[in-house]
Write an enzyme that holds these catalytic residues in place. Sequence first.
Site, PDB file in Angstrom:
ATOM      1  N   HIS A  71       0.412  -1.195   0.061  1.00 46.67           N
ATOM      2  CA  HIS A  71       0.206   0.031   0.001  1.00 46.67           C
ATOM      3  C   HIS A  71       0.661   1.469  -0.140  1.00 46.67           C
ATOM      4  O   HIS A  71       1.676   1.327   0.924  1.00 46.67           O
ATOM      5  CB  HIS A  71      -0.798   0.039   0.902  1.00 46.67           C
ATOM      6  CG  HIS A  71      -1.770   1.188   0.997  1.00 46.67           C
ATOM      7  ND1 HIS A  71      -3.201   1.115   0.503  1.00 46.67           N
ATOM      8  CD2 HIS A  71      -1.529   2.616   1.741  1.00 46.67           C
ATOM      9  CE1 HIS A  71      -3.460   2.367   0.787  1.00 46.67           C
ATOM     10  NE2 HIS A  71      -3.125   3.146   1.695  1.00 46.67           N
ATOM     11  N   ASP A  93      -7.371  -1.844   3.742  1.00 46.08           N
ATOM     12  CA  ASP A  93      -6.199  -1.681   4.438  1.00 46.08           C
ATOM     13  C   ASP A  93      -5.951  -0.848   5.811  1.00 46.08           C
ATOM     14  O   ASP A  93      -5.421  -1.275   6.635  1.00 46.08           O
ATOM     15  CB  ASP A  93      -5.792  -0.272   4.632  1.00 46.08           C
ATOM     16  CG  ASP A  93      -5.506  -0.349   2.415  1.00 46.08           C
ATOM     17  OD1 ASP A  93      -5.949  -1.192   1.478  1.00 46.08           O
ATOM     18  OD2 ASP A  93      -6.321   0.439   2.323  1.00 46.08           O
ATOM     19  N   CYS A 147      44.512  33.082  -4.523  1.00 47.60           N
ATOM     20  CA  CYS A 147      44.996  31.995  -4.175  1.00 47.60           C
ATOM     21  C   CYS A 147      46.547  31.641  -4.247  1.00 47.60           C
ATOM     22  O   CYS A 147      47.010  31.162  -3.250  1.00 47.60           O
ATOM     23  CB  CYS A 147      43.948  30.166  -4.531  1.00 47.60           C
ATOM     24  SG  CYS A 147      44.581  30.730  -6.373  1.00 47.60           S
TER      25      CYS A 147
END
Length: 926
Positions: free
Chosen positions: A117, A153, A731
């Site tokens: 389900h 269910d 950098c």
Amino acid sequence: FNSFHQAYQHKLKLALIGQSIFGQEVYNKLRKEGHKVVGVFTVPDKNGQADPLALAAEKDGTPVFKFPRWRAKGKPIEEVVAAYKSVGAELNVLPFCTQFIPMDVIDCPKHGSIIYHPSILPRHRGASAINWTLIQGDKKAGFTIFWADDGLDTGPILLQRECDVGINDTVDDLYNRFLFPEGVKAMVEAVHLIADGKAPRIPQPKEGATYEGIQKKENAEISWDQPAVALHNWIRGHDKVPGAWATIDGQMVTFYGSSLLDASVPTGQDLEIKGASRPGLVTKNGLVIFGNDGKMVLVRNLQFEDGKMIPASKYFSADETTALELTEEEKKMAEDIRAIWKAILSNVAVIEDSTDFFKSGASSMHVVRMLEEIKQKYSGLQLQNEDVYMATKFADFIQMSVRKFRGEDKEEELIIDYVSKNVNNMTVNMPYQCFINGQFINADDGKTYDTINPADGSIIASVSSASLADVDKAVAAAKEAFENGEWARMNARERGRLMYRLADLMEEHQEELATIESIDSGAVYTLALKTHVGMSVQTFRYFAGWCDKIQASEHGATIPINQARPNHNLTFTKKEPIGVCAIVIPWNYPLMMLAWKSAACLAAGNTLVLKPAQVTPLTSLKFAELSAKAGFPKGVINILPGSGGLVGQHLSEHPDVRKVGFTGSTPTGKQIMKSWFYMIIFIFYSAATNLKKVSLELGGKSPLIIFSDCELDRAVKMGMGAVYFNKGENCIAAGRLFVEESIHDEFVTKVVEEIKKMKIGDPLDRSTDHGPQNHKAHLEKLLQYCETGVKEGATLVYGGRQVRRPGFFMEPTVFTDVEDHMYIAQEESFGPVMVISKFKNGDVDGVLRRANSTEYGLASGVFTKDISKALYISEKLEAGTVFINTYNKTDVAAPFGGFKQSGFGKDLGEEALHEYLRTKAITVEY
């Protein structure tokens, strides 16, 4: 692996009751695991088409029963029940069943019956569980496998699984991503547990139980007096079946493809909708509708009562498209497609132009089959499931297919919501959403964050903040493009042509790109134009030229080997792309760092998922737009703005990512390597991740040695550039200057004199020399860095303070008397801070030892007129790059990368290609 199979030793005789591809997959997997399916009970053929479960079982010789019903007048049909009992099943497995099965059958087997389900029971009992999960705005979806009883269910739970629900997920998204694949696995696991006597029976709790009825067309009408999110949930909860609808111009119009729209109200043409308090807007991106809270929902597609579906953006021009005249090649393609339709619609005598695919009996599974068969014949025709729903009649489908085959729709496919600003004497249009699989979309969970202009602290845009689900989508798109897409079939020369076209578009938009780069990162506009953008264009052109030369130049070779006579062998190597590459870039050169890594990656034939720095996403997203306009196929380039800790980390650990290229701080690089190390350990126990190729360009504390025999004015100019270029956010910036004692004081004096001439201000002002630091937290870190230097006893000669004006400006700073043990002598500032230490006259080896006494090794420099001394020093310096009598002189053809804690691997030049290629050895005996 072995322990898994040893754990499940017992096998069962099974009856499968149900239908669909889901049932077919469960059937196949159970048989593969050794269970015996003694009977399949499914629905009768529909329009001459057998159900997929029946097809699979009949092919295997498994008994198949096709009962239209199991009961009549409320009682079991004796003949049907007898036929069922004849197979002797020990367990009934109901993966997906639309029929009502009598309790005589449910309770008959030794182990009873289990049912799948698609909800987390006890919530959403009933036949439209997935729909209600979305309609009610649940944050979690999932499925339950339970023991059947006489309730609806309500039986005891055997196992459950759950997943997150994205803000724009549809029923199809949940089903395809989780409920189907994980549901199949779970059904097999449940059978194993039952076979071994380990299956639990957990009573369903009463708390939280809900039951909702089947959603049908008549009760799917949109109620307009709701907030936008409720409208969105209602529409997506009914997409594709049964379809949420409203009345427009007197007819029922069904809405498909909704998403929440978090932006200013776009321009468009009013569209009156019955019951809505405010007209909708037909815009270039679709139909915008409004909730009672004033918020917006964007609807992509509309379907009329006759079944015709159109893009919502075409509502007022839906009938204006003229029929195409087909070429001979296109006529042949049309007839081939007609034959494919006929094979699928076997119940239809003749496929006419008016034949409707779905009204003739086709279903969603036939859509997949048709598209796959077309793809096999015409690989250049890329169709999606959505295309079939947009053109259900054969003539319309052919017209749509031909337009796609000609590429006429490509420009229209790219839908972009811009943030536009009038700045720098131009209007800049900036995408702000994630770029995944060729489309700009909101983050899966709808989250955004603000990106800030460092010149004044104002908000530029609210940008989508990618989630883990977005990473998974992007990686999946990149993987599909690499393995099965147009990119995978493209030859190297065509790949290069696309890269040249992209470079041309970047050059055409260079002023706009430089402006965006300036307002998002604080880069001075003139520098952004020349370096940030200019070098990016050069990089793409350089690597575009490599595309068709990789096999010849990247050491693909024939190799002589020892041969066992009389046989002859030929051994050769071949260079191949790696696959999906994750690229993570920093905030100091947003576009240029993107280009340095992605150009080599693409030239080698890889696909990529790129995460820009969280604080500077905008040029990367503009790049994504230009890549789409250049013609890059969907999925090749994906851009995910957002958190490095979330997105970057998930990319570095993702099992489908084969390479990580990172530029950023050393601590973050170490974290990536730590993840890589744990992967090596983890991979022995799980298939959840993989080993990756990694390249890292990390921090630096680059030494610059200035000797007394240098050309002093040049050394001053270049030394200042080495430190203050791009506000020190560089950098390879010279993190420490060693100046020979005899010229030290004069050098410092000249530097301070030049600093006083520098103009600090608006980065868009052409006369500005020094712009703002990238973001507030970085400015605060720099100020703390300077405070530490003063506390440790270094002499602050100039600067060290924030500039008194709006924004994140810092004075260019000079420290002298810096001793080797001090924090500022050892750690990178990544800002406009010149750190000067003197060395004794003539002490070459002494200064070399001090220069190399760092854990970093990215770059270095030396100024001297003595070329012998310069070359000696260049050999001894432990750095990936050495500059002699210059600095910051990088070029797209020269390899760039560091040693030690500054990382490994190279960007730029031929060597960069090695980072994105793998070598395969092939031996042939003849």
